[in-house]
Design an enzyme around this catalytic site. Structure first.
Site, PDB file in Angstrom:
ATOM      1  N   ASP A   1       0.666  -1.164  -0.026  1.00 55.95           N
ATOM      2  CA  ASP A   1      -0.068   0.692   0.030  1.00 55.95           C
ATOM      3  C   ASP A   1       0.792   1.123   0.000  1.00 55.95           C
ATOM      4  O   ASP A   1       1.783   1.335   0.566  1.00 55.95           O
ATOM      5  CB  ASP A   1      -0.990  -0.189   1.753  1.00 55.95           C
ATOM      6  CG  ASP A   1      -1.894   0.844   1.753  1.00 55.95           C
ATOM      7  OD1 ASP A   1      -2.648   1.136   0.264  1.00 55.95           O
ATOM      8  OD2 ASP A   1      -2.416   1.161   2.499  1.00 55.95           O
ATOM      9  N   HIS A   2       0.020   2.314  -1.082  1.00 53.78           N
ATOM     10  CA  HIS A   2       1.298   3.910  -1.207  1.00 53.78           C
ATOM     11  C   HIS A   2       2.091   2.851  -1.295  1.00 53.78           C
ATOM     12  O   HIS A   2       3.308   4.345  -0.529  1.00 53.78           O
ATOM     13  CB  HIS A   2       0.519   4.118   0.628  1.00 53.78           C
ATOM     14  CG  HIS A   2      -0.588   4.801   0.534  1.00 53.78           C
ATOM     15  ND1 HIS A   2      -1.151   5.660  -0.567  1.00 53.78           N
ATOM     16  CD2 HIS A   2      -1.744   3.886   1.286  1.00 53.78           C
ATOM     17  CE1 HIS A   2      -2.082   5.885   0.270  1.00 53.78           C
ATOM     18  NE2 HIS A   2      -3.052   5.078   0.700  1.00 53.78           N
TER      19      HIS A   2
ATOM     20  N   ASN B   1      -9.915   0.798   1.519  1.00 46.71           N
ATOM     21  CA  ASN B   1      -9.064   0.510   2.776  1.00 46.71           C
ATOM     22  C   ASN B   1      -9.059   1.270   3.853  1.00 46.71           C
ATOM     23  O   ASN B   1      -9.749   1.891   4.075  1.00 46.71           O
ATOM     24  CB  ASN B   1      -7.599   1.548   1.885  1.00 46.71           C
ATOM     25  CG  ASN B   1      -6.621   0.751   0.607  1.00 46.71           C
ATOM     26  OD1 ASN B   1      -7.600  -0.045   0.076  1.00 46.71           O
ATOM     27  ND2 ASN B   1      -6.293   1.439  -0.010  1.00 46.71           N
TER      28      ASN B   1
ATOM     29  N   HIS C   1      -6.618  10.059   5.124  1.00 45.98           N
ATOM     30  CA  HIS C   1      -6.614   8.998   5.987  1.00 45.98           C
ATOM     31  C   HIS C   1      -6.801   9.307   6.934  1.00 45.98           C
ATOM     32  O   HIS C   1      -6.476  10.156   7.673  1.00 45.98           O
ATOM     33  CB  HIS C   1      -4.978   8.701   5.652  1.00 45.98           C
ATOM     34  CG  HIS C   1      -4.881   8.330   4.283  1.00 45.98           C
ATOM     35  ND1 HIS C   1      -4.122   8.814   3.511  1.00 45.98           N
ATOM     36  CD2 HIS C   1      -5.454   7.240   3.782  1.00 45.98           C
ATOM     37  CE1 HIS C   1      -4.133   8.067   2.239  1.00 45.98           C
ATOM     38  NE2 HIS C   1      -4.293   6.962   2.628  1.00 45.98           N
ATOM     39  N   GLY C   2      -6.834   8.417   8.299  1.00 45.99           N
ATOM     40  CA  GLY C   2      -6.945   8.508   9.772  1.00 45.99           C
ATOM     41  C   GLY C   2      -8.694   8.888   9.640  1.00 45.99           C
ATOM     42  O   GLY C   2      -9.213   9.169   9.154  1.00 45.99           O
TER      43      GLY C   2
ATOM     44  N   ASN D   1      -7.793   1.303   7.958  1.00 49.20           N
ATOM     45  CA  ASN D   1      -6.277   1.379   8.487  1.00 49.20           C
ATOM     46  C   ASN D   1      -6.370   1.628   9.919  1.00 49.20           C
ATOM     47  O   ASN D   1      -6.664   1.075  10.647  1.00 49.20           O
ATOM     48  CB  ASN D   1      -5.528   1.558   7.685  1.00 49.20           C
ATOM     49  CG  ASN D   1      -3.994   1.395   8.900  1.00 49.20           C
ATOM     50  OD1 ASN D   1      -4.162   0.828   9.604  1.00 49.20           O
ATOM     51  ND2 ASN D   1      -2.509   1.277   7.785  1.00 49.20           N
ATOM     52  N   THR D   2      -6.454   2.688  10.424  1.00 52.44           N
ATOM     53  CA  THR D   2      -6.989   3.883  11.181  1.00 52.44           C
ATOM     54  C   THR D   2      -7.811   2.555  12.291  1.00 52.44           C
ATOM     55  O   THR D   2      -7.571   2.961  13.837  1.00 52.44           O
ATOM     56  CB  THR D   2      -7.549   5.008  11.036  1.00 52.44           C
ATOM     57  OG1 THR D   2      -6.714   5.949  10.679  1.00 52.44           O
ATOM     58  CG2 THR D   2      -7.065   5.871  12.996  1.00 52.44           C
TER      59      THR D   2
ATOM     60  N   SER E   1     -11.558   4.617   7.377  1.00 52.18           N
ATOM     61  CA  SER E   1     -12.217   5.180   8.339  1.00 52.18           C
ATOM     62  C   SER E   1     -13.155   6.202   8.389  1.00 52.18           C
ATOM     63  O   SER E   1     -12.553   7.091   8.105  1.00 52.18           O
ATOM     64  CB  SER E   1     -10.575   4.852   9.256  1.00 52.18           C
ATOM     65  OG  SER E   1     -10.271   3.452   9.089  1.00 52.18           O
TER      66      SER E   1
ATOM     67  N   GLY F   1      -8.873   6.276   2.960  1.00 49.48           N
ATOM     68  CA  GLY F   1      -9.344   6.688   4.078  1.00 49.48           C
ATOM     69  C   GLY F   1     -10.505   6.206   4.511  1.00 49.48           C
ATOM     70  O   GLY F   1     -11.670   7.172   4.562  1.00 49.48           O
TER      71      GLY F   1
HETATM   72  O1  G3H Z   1      -3.397   3.222   2.531  1.00 50.31           O
HETATM   73  C1  G3H Z   1      -4.764   2.463   3.074  1.00 50.31           C
HETATM   74  C2  G3H Z   1      -5.715   3.350   3.684  1.00 50.31           C
HETATM   75  O2  G3H Z   1      -6.764   4.439   2.608  1.00 50.31           O
HETATM   76  C3  G3H Z   1      -6.560   3.645   5.322  1.00 50.31           C
HETATM   77  O3  G3H Z   1      -7.268   4.528   5.238  1.00 50.31           O
HETATM   78  O4  G3H Z   1      -6.448   4.878   8.212  1.00 50.31           O
HETATM   79  O5  G3H Z   1      -8.184   5.885   6.814  1.00 50.31           O
HETATM   80  O6  G3H Z   1      -8.376   3.802   6.891  1.00 50.31           O
HETATM   81  P1  G3H Z   1      -7.695   5.146   7.405  1.00 50.31           P
HETATM   82 ZN    ZN Z   2      -4.498   5.537   1.619  1.00 50.28          ZN
END
Ligand code: G3H
Ligand code: ZN
Length: 289
Positions: A80-81, A234, A181-182, A236-237, A215, A213
């Site tokens: 990722d990224h 995606n 993100h976050g 993550n947070t 989350s 992003g």
């Molecule tokens: O690439 C990872 C994601 O875009 C995670 O985004 O942390 O807002 O869920 P997030």
């Molecule tokens: Zn991302």
């Protein structure tokens, strides 16, 4: 086992999205896999550059293989990224199923040039490539207390997306449509620009679009986005918060507990619950058949 390409096409046809769930340790990985197994959902396991440097590219691939063999579950690894051709090449050589080249901070022409290099190398190895056009607000999957604003000029311009896809031949495209993100701890949710998503999709044909992003994005918005062509989301947070929040509380209240498999079981459970919720929200339950 069916390929990730198969599942992305299925998602497009049947209007659901496959979740990419990021991890940087084995407890998180186990939790994500358990949720996928329970709900019979295809799963993309994501590692950013930082996450994969901590976990190890080869270690991630080896564990993916063991888990696939043991569970028969359709799980795929995405880098990722990734910011450079060199690092993405390392992930491809290690055996990742797909890579995300994030050249969004580069001028469009440079983004196109490097993405083409990545695609050329990845294609030879049967690895899918996700490109990115437009800047997705904020860089890190963390909690934000300071205010930030999503600028109109950072959103994906449909004509740039069209040019990028035509020239690079990527398999997927990450778009900037208002998510970040976050999580904003003041409770501000992303303002999803479905109008822009529709315009981009109108120029993309069958190309699958990716929402980063994820989350904190409300369920209704997620469903509308899937209806308009998002096939991968995606997260993550929310997983990081689930992992660390409960663990922190538990350890603070149980200072004598030092047995990792006991307190990590709690963190695993929290991550599993969030992953299950997202799988249901994205409509990928029972799609891993
Ligand atoms: O690439 C990872 C994601 O875009 C995670 O985004 O942390 O807002 O869920 P997030
Ligand atoms: Zn991302």
């Amino acid at each position: 086992m069916k390929t990730i390409k198969h599942y992305l096409e299925k998602a497009q046809k049947e209007k659901f999205a496959i979740g990419q769930f990021n991890f940087s340790d084995f407890t998180q990985m186990k939790a994500i896999v358990s949720a996928g197994e329970k709900l019979k959902s295809p799963i993309i396991l994501g590692t950013s550059e930082g996450e994969s440097k901590f976990f190890g590219l080869q270690e991630a691939v080896a564990l993916r293989d063991i888990i696939r063999k043991k569970t028969g579950l359709s799980i795929f690894l995405n880098l990722d990224h990734g910011k450079s051709f060199e690092y993405l090449k390392e992930a491809i050589d290690a055996g990742y199923d797909m890579v995300h080249f994030d050249g969004s901070k580069m001028p469009l022409e440079e983004n196109i040039k490097t993405a083409k290099e990545v695609v050329k190398y990845a294609k030879k190895k049967g690895v899918l490539v996700e490109g990115e056009v437009g800047r997705i607000g904020t860089d890190s999957s963390k909690l934000y207390s300071e205010k930030f604003e999503i600028k109109e000029e950072d959103l994906t311009k449909p004509e740039d997306a069209e040019k990028f896809v035509k020239e690079t031949k990527v398999d997927l495209l990450a778009v900037s449509i208002g998510t970040f993100h976050g999580i904003d701890i003041s409770g501000v949710c992303p303002n999803l620009r479905l109008d822009i998503l529709e315009k981009i999709k109108g120029k993309m044909g069958k190309m699958g679009l990716v929402l980063h992003g994820g989350s904190g994005t409300p369920e209704d918005d997620i469903k509308e986005a899937i209806n308009r062509g998002i096939v991968k989301i995606n997260i993550n947070t929310e997983l990081r918060v689930a992992f660390s929040g409960n663990l922190r509380r538990f350890l603070d209240n149980n200072v004598e507990e030092v047995v990792p498999y006991k307190f990590l079981a709690l963190a695993k459970n929290s991550v599993e619950k969030v992953t299950e919720l997202k799988i249901k929200m994205f409509g990928s339950e029972n799609k891993a058949q």
